[in-house]
Scaffold this motif. Sequence first.
Motif, PDB file in Angstrom:
ATOM      1  N   PRO A 184      30.825 -26.492  -1.585  1.00  0.00           N
ATOM      2  CA  PRO A 184      29.863 -27.219  -0.736  1.00  0.00           C
ATOM      3  C   PRO A 184      28.613 -27.608  -1.500  1.00  0.00           C
ATOM      4  CG  PRO A 184      29.790 -24.866  -0.278  1.00  0.00           C
ATOM      5  CD  PRO A 184      30.951 -25.070  -1.195  1.00  0.00           C
ATOM      6  N   ASN A 188      25.314 -28.295   5.574  1.00  0.00           N
ATOM      7  CA  ASN A 188      26.382 -28.630   6.515  1.00  0.00           C
ATOM      8  C   ASN A 188      27.747 -28.310   5.924  1.00  0.00           C
ATOM      9  OD1 ASN A 188      27.421 -29.975   9.027  1.00  0.00           O
ATOM     10  ND2 ASN A 188      28.265 -31.403   7.521  1.00  0.00           N
ATOM     11  N   GLU A 189      27.950 -28.674   4.660  1.00  0.00           N
ATOM     12  CA  GLU A 189      29.229 -28.376   4.014  1.00  0.00           C
ATOM     13  C   GLU A 189      29.423 -26.874   3.844  1.00  0.00           C
ATOM     14  OE1 GLU A 189      29.438 -30.552   0.375  1.00  0.00           O
ATOM     15  OE2 GLU A 189      29.483 -32.518   1.357  1.00  0.00           O
ATOM     16  N   GLN A 192      30.536 -25.579   7.277  1.00  0.00           N
ATOM     17  CA  GLN A 192      31.907 -25.977   7.601  1.00  0.00           C
ATOM     18  C   GLN A 192      32.918 -25.253   6.719  1.00  0.00           C
ATOM     19  OE1 GLN A 192      32.554 -27.701  10.347  1.00  0.00           O
ATOM     20  NE2 GLN A 192      30.313 -27.647  10.597  1.00  0.00           N
ATOM     21  N   ASP A 193      32.602 -25.086   5.443  1.00  0.00           N
ATOM     22  CA  ASP A 193      33.506 -24.363   4.546  1.00  0.00           C
ATOM     23  C   ASP A 193      33.586 -22.890   4.916  1.00  0.00           C
ATOM     24  OD1 ASP A 193      34.058 -26.683   3.199  1.00  0.00           O
ATOM     25  OD2 ASP A 193      32.850 -26.216   1.435  1.00  0.00           O
TER      26      ASP A 193
END
Length: 433
Positions: A184, A188-189, A192-193
Amino acid sequence: MKNKHWLNLSAVLVLGTTLTVGCGTGTGNAPGQAASQKSGSAQGGTATAPVTITFYESMSATQGKELQKLTDAFHQQNPNINVQLVFTGSYTTQQQKLTAAIAAKKPPTMAQVEDTWETEYYDNGLLDPVQNLIPKSTIDDLMPIWKQDNSYDGKLVSVPFNKSDYILMYNADDFKKAGISAPPKTWNELEQDAIKLTQKAGVPGLGMQADYYTFEMLMEQAGGDLLTSDGKQAAFNSQAGKDALNFMNQLANKDKAAKVISGNAYLSDGLNTNEYAMDLDTVASLSFITNANIHLKTAPLPQGVKAAVPTAGTNLVVFNGATDAQKQAAGKYIDFLISDKNTIEWAEATGYLPVRQSALTDPSWTSFIQQHPNDATGPSELSHAYFSPRIGTLSSAITEETTQVGNFISGTQDVATTLGNMANDVNQALAGQ
């Protein structure tokens, strides 16, 4: 390494303390170090007789062995200078023993120190600026972030030694299980990851310390400031402070994608045993990932509103109670430790970062990181690095700040109460400086 809070020079614990300076792990009595040896030249002057300097240090295990190796090499090149390594055991005991030695008016020649201790020593007139003791070419070549960190009132008072910054560390096998092809790059990444890893890899996606240091890092990435520009008031009771705490809470409690560990525990331990798939940790932790079944990779810290990378580690200082000959010898030893060749060797052996700009383009380093790409991440982030305020009294509030963060993550108080309490604690600490 973990930061420890400041013990004031006037602390009662030093009363009646007797300091014994021994050889520690040094080579003061090693063959070839006899007092009858001929003198040689030292940086900035000529030594007329053999000289002994004492160096309080807290490097254990691999780091201690490498420091001893470098010191032995220095002795070979400088037989008239005897460096006694005085191993203190930990940063906490290092600080305590330095406090006792200073109170007894018997400080060592030089020591490893954290920023806040150094500020206290400098403010009390205890240090001889190293800019008087090492070549200008060395000073000009220091990494800019650490040259700034080691300077007071326009003077280079100390030099960086065992320095690190924070990186993302992750288990490549868990990423493969979760179908994640790249680490990431944003908050945000990261979120989500972490969710995907928790659901598909069978382990929590992220290991996270619910402590002050995690909060400070995320608050900086959210675009906030820890203190006001004059350094006299907390500035984090802001939207950036809320965003930092809420992001931690989102990961741990709402997404249930982060495993929260104690601020006194080491993130590398859980990564080493695959208790979680990712963590945000210092480069110095790389050497503690020893599990052959963990296929570890590193990446830059995910960004919030901006990239912000905290740095850690200690600096080398010279105390002004030393003789002129000892100061010159200490300067020569310091310049040796942070030479291009040796800062690279230190980094390769310990996981810390090279402290000189030229080291990053040295063929020895570029060859090393081609073979060890995980070690390339830390230096690549230094353009986004920052260091925490070097205020001793601020350190006294950090334990309480961690308690407040823990209270919020555990759900016992809301974000406004938490930030208010934290700001009050910091303001009270700053008022006592």
